[in-house]
Design a protein around this motif. Structure first.
Motif, mmCIF file in Angstrom:
data_model
loop_
_atom_site.group_PDB
_atom_site.id
_atom_site.type_symbol
_atom_site.label_atom_id
_atom_site.label_comp_id
_atom_site.label_asym_id
_atom_site.label_seq_id
_atom_site.Cartn_x
_atom_site.Cartn_y
_atom_site.Cartn_z
ATOM 1 N N PRO A 145 0.795 -1.223 0.000
ATOM 2 C CA PRO A 145 0.000 0.000 0.000
ATOM 3 C C PRO A 145 0.828 1.273 0.000
ATOM 4 N N VAL A 146 0.210 2.336 -0.476
ATOM 5 C CA VAL A 146 0.787 3.678 -0.390
ATOM 6 C C VAL A 146 -0.372 4.657 -0.339
ATOM 7 N N THR A 147 -0.209 5.742 0.398
ATOM 8 C CA THR A 147 -1.228 6.773 0.482
ATOM 9 C C THR A 147 -0.629 8.100 0.018
ATOM 10 N N PRO A 148 -1.469 9.125 -0.178
ATOM 11 C CA PRO A 148 -0.935 10.424 -0.596
ATOM 12 C C PRO A 148 -0.466 11.305 0.559
ATOM 13 N N ALA A 149 -0.309 10.743 1.739
ATOM 14 C CA ALA A 149 0.171 11.517 2.883
ATOM 15 C C ALA A 149 1.676 11.766 2.768
ATOM 16 N N ALA A 150 2.231 12.491 3.743
ATOM 17 C CA ALA A 150 3.683 12.663 3.828
ATOM 18 C C ALA A 150 4.314 11.370 4.333
ATOM 19 N N TYR A 151 5.606 11.192 4.017
ATOM 20 C CA TYR A 151 6.327 9.982 4.429
ATOM 21 C C TYR A 151 7.708 10.354 4.956
ATOM 22 N N ALA A 152 8.188 9.544 5.904
ATOM 23 C CA ALA A 152 9.548 9.687 6.421
ATOM 24 C C ALA A 152 10.089 8.300 6.751
ATOM 25 N N ARG A 167 16.861 13.797 9.384
ATOM 26 C CA ARG A 167 15.632 13.164 8.925
ATOM 27 C C ARG A 167 15.166 13.875 7.670
ATOM 28 N N VAL A 168 14.570 13.132 6.747
ATOM 29 C CA VAL A 168 13.952 13.759 5.572
ATOM 30 C C VAL A 168 12.474 13.402 5.548
ATOM 31 N N VAL A 169 11.679 14.313 5.031
ATOM 32 C CA VAL A 169 10.235 14.107 4.937
ATOM 33 C C VAL A 169 9.789 14.383 3.506
ATOM 34 N N PHE A 170 9.121 13.414 2.904
ATOM 35 C CA PHE A 170 8.482 13.612 1.607
ATOM 36 C C PHE A 170 7.140 14.287 1.868
ATOM 37 N N ASP A 171 6.948 15.485 1.359
ATOM 38 C CA ASP A 171 5.717 16.217 1.617
ATOM 39 C C ASP A 171 4.519 15.500 1.003
ATOM 40 N N GLY A 172 3.330 15.909 1.429
ATOM 41 C CA GLY A 172 2.107 15.268 0.962
ATOM 42 C C GLY A 172 2.013 15.184 -0.551
ATOM 43 N N LEU A 173 1.584 14.024 -1.049
ATOM 44 C CA LEU A 173 1.410 13.706 -2.469
ATOM 45 C C LEU A 173 2.711 13.457 -3.223
ATOM 46 N N MET A 174 3.878 13.776 -2.612
ATOM 47 C CA MET A 174 5.145 13.580 -3.310
ATOM 48 C C MET A 174 5.511 12.096 -3.370
ATOM 49 N N PHE A 175 5.435 11.420 -2.244
ATOM 50 C CA PHE A 175 5.827 10.012 -2.202
ATOM 51 C C PHE A 175 4.877 9.167 -3.062
ATOM 52 N N TYR A 176 3.606 9.490 -3.016
ATOM 53 C CA TYR A 176 2.627 8.780 -3.841
ATOM 54 C C TYR A 176 3.001 8.876 -5.316
ATOM 55 N N GLN A 177 3.421 10.050 -5.756
ATOM 56 C CA GLN A 177 3.809 10.216 -7.159
ATOM 57 C C GLN A 177 5.077 9.444 -7.490
#
Length: 385
Positions: free
Chosen positions: A177-184, A255-265
């Motif tokens: 699974p993957v969602t459009p939220a932020a990820y770290a 730490r790095v954070v993928f902002d919302g919708l970035m990781f999903y793309q």
């Protein structure tokens, strides 16, 4: 502080049981059954305290646009005024105070047809851009938009369109699974992201998929990318493109954070899908003839006035837009008292920054005109003249 969350199982169905706002799914699907289905819906999400921005946003909404408002934690007075202003357009209220990442998950899970997302502080002058954006969702395209992050060509909020029907194919291709939220990669420490956003954790199937499309500079450290935020050892959040500068100044990235919708793309790219761009504005803070988005209008004031006055931070354009829209909104006889009180506090903060509304008006008018925005357009002139 960021809430780290992650699915407990390996299947997409398991992940859905961990997503945000699940208790509202049935009510929202019933609500959406009443939204016209003859054109893609465009969702605009905003929270309490932003009615003055919504007031201006409505000036740029084409009459024909299938626009739906999702609102978080508005009080009864705000709801009444919002309804009077919105002209009967569909509105879905969330009692909870939530952020955009929760809403991204909610929409992608519950909407069964292509849709757009436009921020309340994104003022789109070219009305046909809404159609151009959703028209970009051709077969094989996951996301479409005119605002781009690089070097990988990701589409950026505050103005983009998604096809939720491709999500199952993405999840099959990446193995989970993957969602459009932020990820770290790791949960947060004592540092706080500026908007208190929900952040999910990168899992092994994500890492394998990410390796297909993105190079790493070190363990759990992708090379700089638009939409990727570095958290430094002093708690600051900075754009990953600034990494070398901060490292040279003695800071470390913890730490790095993928902002919302970035990781999903990124997962969509790993699955062989495309991100479409019908125009290519770099980044999200854009002043252009077609749209205006200063960005950060809900949190710019967290910069301390003393730091702005000392030149440590420049007063951002979002401050100009926020202050002038608030002044315009408070001319309404039904403006809530809380907005009038904020106007008084804001004026005091501006004085500490050695400026006032008239200076902001001149500066914003000059900046917009210099970027090709028609400042004589009545929609802008009402706050600039």
């Amino acid at each position: 502080m960021v809430t780290p969350t992650g699915p407990t199982g390996n299947s997409p169905d398991d992940a859905r049981t961990e997503e945000a706002l699940l208790h509202l799914d049935e009510r929202f699907r019933t609500f959406m059954a009443g939204v016209p289905a003859d054109s893609p819906p465009w969702f605009c999400f905003f929270s309490t305290g932003l009615l003055h921005v919504f007031h201006h946003f409505l000036r740029f909404v084409p009459e024909r646009l299938n626009c739906v408002f999702v609102c978080s934690a508005l009080d009864a007075e705000e709801i009444g005024l919002r309804d009077r202003m919105s002209g009967g357009r569909p509105v879905f209220d969330l009692d909870e105070r939530v952020g955009s990442h929760e809403v991204f998950e909610f929409l992608l899970r519950t909407v069964d047809r292509p849709f757009g997302i436009v921020d309340v502080d994104c003022f789109v002058t070219e009305s046909d851009w809404f159609d151009r954006c959703t028209d970009g969702l051709e077969p094989g395209v996951a996301v479409s938009g005119p605002l781009s992050y690089g070097p990988l060509p990701l589409a950026a909020p505050p103005f983009l369109a998604l096809d939720p029907r491709v999500r199952p194919a993405i999840e099959r291709a990446i193995g989970g699974p993957v969602t459009p939220a932020a990820y770290a990669y790791v949960p947060p420490g004592p540092e706080k992201e500026i908007d208190g956003a929900m952040v999910r954790l990168v899992e092994p199937h994500h890492e394998r998929a990410l390796a297909r499309v993105m190079a790493l500079e070190g363990p759990s450290l992708p090379f700089p990318q638009g939409g990727l935020v570095d958290v430094l050892d002093d708690g600051r959040e900075v754009r990953s493109h600034e990494r070398h500068h901060h490292l040279q100044n003695g800071n470390e990235v913890i730490r790095v954070v993928f902002d919302g919708l970035m990781f999903y793309q990124l997962m969509a790219l790993a699955a062989g899908l495309r991100i479409a761009h019908f125009h290519s504005f770099p980044g999200t803070k854009v002043f252009a003839p077609q749209l205006v988005h200063a960005g950060g209008i809900s949190y710019w004031h967290r910069l301390r006035p003393a730091e702005i006055a000392a030149g440590i931070h420049e007063l951002p354009w979002s401050a100009h837009v926020d202050a002038l829209l608030l002044e315009d909104f408070n001319k309404r006889p039904d403006a809530p008292a809380a907005y009038r009180r904020r106007s008084v506090r804001l004026a005091a903060s501006l004085r500490q920054s050695h400026t006032d509304l008239e200076k902001l008006r001149v500066e914003l008018r000059t900046e917009l005109a210099g970027k090709g925005v028609d400042v004589t357009d009545p929609r802008w002139a009402v706050v600039l003249d």
